[in-house]
Structures are given as structure tokens and as C-alpha cells.
Scaffold this motif. Structure first.
Motif, PDB file in Angstrom:
ATOM      1  N   ASP A 188      39.274  57.529  13.942  1.00  0.00           N
ATOM      2  CA  ASP A 188      39.647  57.202  15.328  1.00  0.00           C
ATOM      3  C   ASP A 188      41.103  57.593  15.601  1.00  0.00           C
ATOM      4  OD1 ASP A 188      37.131  56.191  15.704  1.00  0.00           O
ATOM      5  OD2 ASP A 188      37.719  54.076  15.560  1.00  0.00           O
ATOM      6  N   TYR A 189      41.963  57.298  14.629  1.00  0.00           N
ATOM      7  CA  TYR A 189      43.387  57.636  14.786  1.00  0.00           C
ATOM      8  C   TYR A 189      43.566  59.151  14.903  1.00  0.00           C
ATOM      9  CZ  TYR A 189      48.164  58.626  13.214  1.00  0.00           C
ATOM     10  OH  TYR A 189      49.438  59.116  13.109  1.00  0.00           O
ATOM     11  N   ALA A 190      42.863  59.886  14.053  1.00  0.00           N
ATOM     12  CA  ALA A 190      42.989  61.350  14.081  1.00  0.00           C
ATOM     13  C   ALA A 190      42.566  61.875  15.454  1.00  0.00           C
ATOM     14  CB  ALA A 190      42.134  61.971  12.974  1.00  0.00           C
ATOM     15  N   ARG A 191      41.423  61.399  15.920  1.00  0.00           N
ATOM     16  CA  ARG A 191      40.912  61.886  17.212  1.00  0.00           C
ATOM     17  C   ARG A 191      41.906  61.586  18.327  1.00  0.00           C
ATOM     18  NH1 ARG A 191      36.675  59.068  17.394  1.00  0.00           N
ATOM     19  NH2 ARG A 191      35.620  60.290  15.790  1.00  0.00           N
ATOM     20  N   ALA A 192      42.449  60.377  18.310  1.00  0.00           N
ATOM     21  CA  ALA A 192      43.372  59.972  19.384  1.00  0.00           C
ATOM     22  C   ALA A 192      44.693  60.730  19.323  1.00  0.00           C
ATOM     23  CB  ALA A 192      43.623  58.470  19.284  1.00  0.00           C
ATOM     24  N   SER A 193      45.005  61.323  18.164  1.00  0.00           N
ATOM     25  CA  SER A 193      46.301  61.980  17.988  1.00  0.00           C
ATOM     26  C   SER A 193      46.196  63.496  17.975  1.00  0.00           C
ATOM     27  CB  SER A 193      46.933  61.518  16.653  1.00  0.00           C
ATOM     28  OG  SER A 193      46.837  60.128  16.510  1.00  0.00           O
ATOM     29  N   GLY A 194      45.026  64.035  18.260  1.00  0.00           N
ATOM     30  CA  GLY A 194      44.873  65.495  18.246  1.00  0.00           C
ATOM     31  C   GLY A 194      44.969  66.080  16.841  1.00  0.00           C
ATOM     32  N   ILE A 195      44.693  65.237  15.845  1.00  0.00           N
ATOM     33  CA  ILE A 195      44.728  65.672  14.442  1.00  0.00           C
ATOM     34  C   ILE A 195      43.291  65.979  14.016  1.00  0.00           C
ATOM     35  CG2 ILE A 195      45.199  64.913  12.071  1.00  0.00           C
ATOM     36  CD1 ILE A 195      47.275  62.930  13.270  1.00  0.00           C
ATOM     37  N   LEU A 196      43.089  67.073  13.314  1.00  0.00           N
ATOM     38  CA  LEU A 196      41.739  67.371  12.842  1.00  0.00           C
ATOM     39  C   LEU A 196      41.457  66.567  11.574  1.00  0.00           C
ATOM     40  CD1 LEU A 196      41.359  71.227  13.388  1.00  0.00           C
ATOM     41  CD2 LEU A 196      40.797  69.341  14.925  1.00  0.00           C
ATOM     42  N   LEU A 197      40.272  66.004  11.506  1.00  0.00           N
ATOM     43  CA  LEU A 197      39.852  65.283  10.298  1.00  0.00           C
ATOM     44  C   LEU A 197      39.031  66.244   9.447  1.00  0.00           C
ATOM     45  CD1 LEU A 197      39.818  62.421   8.951  1.00  0.00           C
ATOM     46  CD2 LEU A 197      37.510  62.204   9.869  1.00  0.00           C
ATOM     47  N   ILE A 198      39.542  66.504   8.236  1.00  0.00           N
ATOM     48  CA  ILE A 198      38.794  67.353   7.290  1.00  0.00           C
ATOM     49  C   ILE A 198      38.208  66.441   6.226  1.00  0.00           C
ATOM     50  CG2 ILE A 198      38.856  69.303   5.686  1.00  0.00           C
ATOM     51  CD1 ILE A 198      41.499  70.178   6.971  1.00  0.00           C
ATOM     52  N   ALA A 199      36.896  66.368   6.149  1.00  0.00           N
ATOM     53  CA  ALA A 199      36.260  65.595   5.079  1.00  0.00           C
ATOM     54  C   ALA A 199      36.005  66.539   3.911  1.00  0.00           C
ATOM     55  CB  ALA A 199      34.952  64.994   5.567  1.00  0.00           C
ATOM     56  N   ASP A 200      36.599  66.218   2.768  1.00  0.00           N
ATOM     57  CA  ASP A 200      36.343  67.005   1.562  1.00  0.00           C
ATOM     58  C   ASP A 200      35.131  66.373   0.872  1.00  0.00           C
ATOM     59  OD1 ASP A 200      36.185  68.191  -0.889  1.00  0.00           O
ATOM     60  OD2 ASP A 200      38.343  68.163  -1.287  1.00  0.00           O
ATOM     61  N   GLU A 201      33.985  67.012   1.068  1.00  0.00           N
ATOM     62  CA  GLU A 201      32.720  66.499   0.490  1.00  0.00           C
ATOM     63  C   GLU A 201      32.259  67.404  -0.648  1.00  0.00           C
ATOM     64  OE1 GLU A 201      30.250  63.970   1.581  1.00  0.00           O
ATOM     65  OE2 GLU A 201      30.896  63.462   3.617  1.00  0.00           O
ATOM     66  N   ILE A 202      33.230  68.000  -1.317  1.00  0.00           N
ATOM     67  CA  ILE A 202      32.899  68.930  -2.397  1.00  0.00           C
ATOM     68  C   ILE A 202      32.182  68.207  -3.541  1.00  0.00           C
ATOM     69  CG2 ILE A 202      34.072  70.282  -4.218  1.00  0.00           C
ATOM     70  CD1 ILE A 202      35.933  71.234  -1.805  1.00  0.00           C
ATOM     71  N   GLN A 203      32.617  66.998  -3.845  1.00  0.00           N
ATOM     72  CA  GLN A 203      31.962  66.239  -4.925  1.00  0.00           C
ATOM     73  C   GLN A 203      30.863  65.318  -4.380  1.00  0.00           C
ATOM     74  OE1 GLN A 203      33.183  63.727  -8.944  1.00  0.00           O
ATOM     75  NE2 GLN A 203      34.574  65.166  -8.088  1.00  0.00           N
ATOM     76  N   THR A 204      31.045  64.828  -3.158  1.00  0.00           N
ATOM     77  CA  THR A 204      30.130  63.805  -2.626  1.00  0.00           C
ATOM     78  C   THR A 204      28.938  64.386  -1.866  1.00  0.00           C
ATOM     79  OG1 THR A 204      31.642  63.695  -0.746  1.00  0.00           O
ATOM     80  CG2 THR A 204      31.836  61.951  -2.387  1.00  0.00           C
ATOM     81  N   GLY A 205      29.001  65.669  -1.525  1.00  0.00           N
ATOM     82  CA  GLY A 205      27.994  66.240  -0.627  1.00  0.00           C
ATOM     83  C   GLY A 205      26.659  66.529  -1.282  1.00  0.00           C
ATOM     84  N   PHE A 206      25.710  66.863  -0.447  1.00  0.00           N
ATOM     85  CA  PHE A 206      24.386  67.307  -0.885  1.00  0.00           C
ATOM     86  C   PHE A 206      23.652  66.261  -1.719  1.00  0.00           C
ATOM     87  CE2 PHE A 206      26.188  71.292   0.533  1.00  0.00           C
ATOM     88  CZ  PHE A 206      25.151  71.719   1.353  1.00  0.00           C
ATOM     89  N   CYS A 207      23.398  65.124  -1.080  1.00  0.00           N
ATOM     90  CA  CYS A 207      22.546  64.043  -1.612  1.00  0.00           C
ATOM     91  C   CYS A 207      23.217  63.185  -2.675  1.00  0.00           C
ATOM     92  CB  CYS A 207      21.224  64.564  -2.187  1.00  0.00           C
ATOM     93  SG  CYS A 207      20.228  65.499  -1.029  1.00  0.00           S
ATOM     94  N   ARG A 208      24.377  63.581  -3.150  1.00  0.00           N
ATOM     95  CA  ARG A 208      24.965  62.892  -4.305  1.00  0.00           C
ATOM     96  C   ARG A 208      25.090  61.380  -4.084  1.00  0.00           C
ATOM     97  NH1 ARG A 208      24.847  62.663  -9.340  1.00  0.00           N
ATOM     98  NH2 ARG A 208      24.596  64.927  -9.295  1.00  0.00           N
ATOM     99  N   THR A 209      25.524  60.976  -2.883  1.00  0.00           N
ATOM    100  CA  THR A 209      25.778  59.542  -2.669  1.00  0.00           C
ATOM    101  C   THR A 209      24.590  58.818  -2.032  1.00  0.00           C
ATOM    102  OG1 THR A 209      26.765  59.927  -0.503  1.00  0.00           O
ATOM    103  CG2 THR A 209      28.268  59.928  -2.390  1.00  0.00           C
ATOM    104  N   GLY A 210      23.444  59.524  -1.921  1.00  0.00           N
ATOM    105  CA  GLY A 210      22.270  58.883  -1.324  1.00  0.00           C
ATOM    106  C   GLY A 210      22.054  59.284   0.128  1.00  0.00           C
TER     107      GLY A 210
END
Ligand SMILES: Cc1ncc(COP(=O)(O)O)c(C=O)c1O
Length: 451
Positions: free
Chosen positions: A254-276
Motif C-alpha cells: 500500500d505504501y509503495a502504491r501511494a508513493s509511486g514506488i514500484l513493488l518488485i516481488a522476488d519470487e525466485i525461490q517461492t514461486g511455482f507452487c513451492r509455498t502451496g
């Protein structure tokens, strides 16, 4: 010199799903290879367990001595679909016989487009998206930062304590831990700022409180208007499988959106079913502007992606992104096979079942051992933080000893954590449940031996 392979079946998917030790671990053939390696391979590259592998499939790694080890690490969250998964093998075999490379920047091919379509569909949010493909996680993170800086016209990038984003110069700057990742390798890329993450076991804060602490640091030390991107692992990997308190990610987003900051989610380890879920952001319904993927995306072949809002990704001048090998056709074919395996076998649900087994086995060990400060994680990404009994003081020596004991019994486990005191579990999501339970029994015995 070639190594004679033992006369046991060696085909990935056909491997008997049983732990079997024929020699000590590592055995004599592995030790011989280790001697050759020492004379040929830079010492700068380490190995957790120097058994030399000849085959892998399901939850088993077979080594040159004929030992069958239980794999609870997936080559650091890569072989999510298992080694040599049937649809990965079929797609790669077909593609490698047709053509191996043209360079997408010279003469393109359909597989690249298809992987980008899949990424745009599977990643969080139903807005219009675009993707670009690269070779490694670090390269994806570098490119996400390039895109964010170019789009916003701002330079600062905010990363978190305990973060891990890679080993290139920019991603070393973004990574928190000095040893072994950064030590002696500076100077690092400028305009990177680090703020505290949410680490409930150690900070005792709610998600909202931890977010407020991070945000006030950004405001006072960087200035929101200077920040191009906040780069965040929604569940930290190398830092020790740190699960932020509920609400932390939402408040940061929410803070990023309100401040014009891009949110980059690094899902390199968590992506593709890993966390359910397909992605860890899905858990709290976070929709990042950009998301980086790699590791589990392609069943073991090197491939990485940056996916994001179409207006952001398309703001880059043509030719501004790319690389010779990025989105190689064989790696793309592998990714399409891996994604097909995930869908067909519903590996998100499998991660949930694996997580329940891991959590209950580790909770039982924690109850009798006193050495586990916290068991945490999500889906097939679960860890135990090991401490000096009766305290929260990290105990890296015991952590290393337990990992070594598991290795000697033929169970591949990994460690992690800023303090080196986290035992982490990332089994292939295709591991048979009885094999997982057997592996965890070995882990339990390693703790019991240190009661
Ligand atoms: C969250 C995260 N980001 C980035 C990376 C770097 O990926 P690679 O090793 O493919 O460069 C990793 C690797 O462990 C990771 O876990």
C-alpha cells in the motif's frame, strides 16, 4: 576418465523411491571425483554434500557409488516437479533435436512467447502484463531494477535485512549477508538502501508495526520520492525462511502504491507452487508491479523471467533488455513441460500436503529436543530455526552438525539463515510421502543424538 556406473536403474522417473546406502556417504567414487575436482574446479565454488550424482527422480538422488539419497533440497528449490520429470524430458528431447538456439533477439520462436504467456497468466493480478526472459535469478532481479529505474526516473532501491537476491554486483548490493556472498567483493552498486523486514520470532512485532518501522526508515533515510522500487521476497529464502507477520506485505504494498514506488516481488525461490500457491504473494492477495521468477520455473534448466504491468514493461526502448541466451528454446520447452506437470499433478496442493507433514514432524522434534526455537514456512518451504536450548541465541554449530548427520545417513538437507542456524526443507513436490516421512525420521534421530 570415466566413472563406471553401478548396475542399478539410473533413469530419473524410473528410480526406485527408496533410500539405500551401499557405502559411506560420500563413497569412494565420490571421493575420487572430489580429488579430481579439487585440481580442476575453483575453490570459490562450494558443495553442500560432495556426492556425485548420476541420476535423480521423484525424491531420490542416485550417486556414483550406487547410494540412493533422499532429496529434501531440490537443488535449492529448483526441481519442484522432480528431476527429469516426464513432460520436461519429452519437451526438451523434442526441442533439442529441432534447434538449440537462434537468439530470440535475432530470429524469435514460439516457445519464448508461450512461456511469457504462461507467466502473464499465472503471476498475481489479472491486469495486462508483459514478460522478458533471462538466464538466472540474479539476472532477472538486475533487469527488474533496470526497468523500475527507467520507468520511474528514480534511482534508489530499497531492500530488506536478511534478503538474498543473487551474486552479481547489483544483486550483491541487494543481498544482506556478507559471508560468503559479499566478503571481499566490494565496492557494490550504489543507491541501495536496507530496512528491517518482519521477523516475528526475533522482533515480536505485528505486521503493521514492522511495516511502520520499515516505512519510517525509508521516509527518513531515503525519501519516498527518490525510490524507484521496493524489492521484497514475500517469504525470505536464504535469510532463513522468514515468514513476515500477517499484514506486513500488504502495508508495504500500500505504501509503495501511494508513493509511486514500484513493488518488485522476488519470487525466485517461492514461486511455482513451492509455498502451496502459484506464488507466495497470492497468500495475502498482493499484486506486485513486477515479479521475478527462476529456479522452479523450468524443471532444472536455466531460465528466469521478469513479469510486470504492461505499461511498465513496455516503457523500455526496444533493445534495452535482452541477452544472448535469455529464453533459450530448450529452457523454454522445459518450462512449458514443468508448468504442465504442475498443472496436471496439482503441485500447489501437493505442497500443502508436504507442508503439513513437515510441520508436524518438526513440531514433534521441537517438543522433545529444546533446540528448535521456531518451526515456520509455508507449503513445501519449511524450516526449523536452531537455538541454544532455553534461549533464542542462534546455534550454527549444532545446525551444521545436524545437517552433516543427515547427509551421512543419506538425507540431503540444506541450511540457511543470516546466522547460519536454520535447517530448511524444500523437497521436490513429487516426493512420495513415505520417503519424506523416512527422511524426517532421520532428521529426528540427528536431533535425538544431541539431546
Ligand atoms: C529470492 C532469490 N532471489 C534471487 C536468487 C538468485 O538466483 P540465481 O542463483 O539463479 O542467480 C535466489 C537464489 O537463491 C533467490 O533465492
Amino acid at each position: 576418465m570415466s566413472i563406471d556406473t553401478p548396475t542399478l536403474p539410473v533413469f530419473g522417473p524410473g528410480l526406485t523411491q527408496q533410500r539405500q546406502l551401499l557405502t559411506a556417504v560420500p563413497g569412494p567414487r565420490s571421493l575420487e571425483l572430489q580429488r579430481r575436482r579439487e585440481a580442476a574446479v575453483s575453490r570459490g565454488i562450494g558443495s553442500v554434500l560432495p556426492v556425485y550424482v548420476i541420476a535423480g527422480g521423484g525424491g531420490i538422488l542416485r550417486d556414483v557409488d550406487g547410494n540412493s539419497l533422499i532429496d529434501l533440497g531440490s537443488g535449492i528449490a529448483v526441481t519442484t516437479v522432480g528431476n527429469s520429470a516426464p513432460q520436461v524430458v519429452a519437451n526438451v528431447t523434442d526441442q533439442v533435436a529441432k534447434f538449440t538456439h537462434t537468439c530470440f533477439m535475432v530470429t524469435p520462436y514460439e516457445g519464448y512467447v508461450e512461456v511469457c504467456e504462461a507467466l502473464n497468466e499465472l503471476t498475481p493480478g489479472d491486469h495486462e502484463k508483459r514478460s522478458a526472459l533471462f538466464n538466472s535469478g540474479a539476472e532477472a532481479v538486475e533487469n527488474a531494477v533496470k526497468v523500475a529505474r527507467s520507468y520511474t526516473g528514480r534511482q534508489a532501491v530499497v531492500a530488506f535485512e536478511h534478503a538474498y537476491h543473487g551474486r552479481t554486483n547489483l544483486t550483491m548490493a541487494l543481498t544482506a549477508k556478507n559471508m560468503p556472498y559479499k566478503h571481499t567483493f566490494g565496492p557494490f552498486s550504489p543507491e541501495v538502501y536496507r530496512v528491517p523486514f518482519s521477523y516475528p520470532y526475533r522482533d515480536g512485532l505485528t505486521g503493521a508495526e514492522a511495516a511502520e518501522r520499515a516505512i519510517s526508515r525509508i521516509d527518513s533515510e531515503v525519501g519516498a520520492g527518490n525510490v524507484a522500487a521496493i524489492l521484497i521476497e514475500p517469504l525470505q529464502g536464504e535469510g532463513g525462511f522468514i515468514v513476515p507477520a500477517e499484514g506486513f506485505l500488504t502495508a508495504i504494498a500500500d505504501y509503495a502504491r501511494a508513493s509511486g514506488i514500484l513493488l518488485i516481488a522476488d519470487e525466485i525461490q517461492t514461486g511455482f507452487c513451492r509455498t502451496g500457491d502459484w506464488f507466495a504473494c497470492d497468500h495475502e492477495g498482493i499484486v506486485p508491479d513486477l515479479i521475478t521468477t527462476a529456479k522452479g520455473i523450468a524443471g532444472g534448466l536455466p531460465l528466469a523471467g521478469v513479469t510486470g504491468r504492461a505499461d511498465v514493461m513496455d516503457s523500455i526502448h526496444t533493445g534495452g533488455l535482452g541477452g544472448t541466451f535469455g529464453g533459450n528454446p530448450v529452457a523454454c520447452a522445459a518450462a512449458l513441460g514443468a508448468i504442465a506437470e504442475m498443472r496436471e499433478h496439482d503441485l500447489c496442493s501437493a505442497a500443502g500436503r508436504i507442508g503439513s507433514i513437515l510441520l508436524s514432524a518438526l513440531a514433534a522434534i521441537a517438543a522433545r529436543s529444546g533446540r528448535i526455537g521456531e518451526v515456520r514456512g509455508r507449503g513445501g518451504m519449511i524450516a526449523a530455526e536452531i537455538v541454544v536450548p532455553g534461549t533464542s541465541q542462534p546455534d550454527p554449530a549444532t545446525t551444521a552438525a545436524i545437517a552433516r548427520a543427515c547427509h551421512a545417513e543419506g538425507v540431503v538437507v540444506l541450511t540457511a539463515g543470516t546466522y547460519g542456524n536454520v535447517l530448511r526443507f524444500l523437497p521436490p513436490l513429487t516426493i512420495p510421502e513415505d520417503l519424506l516421512i523416512e527422511g524426517l525420521a532421520v532428521v529426528g534421530e540427528a536431533f535425538d543424538a544431541r539431546a
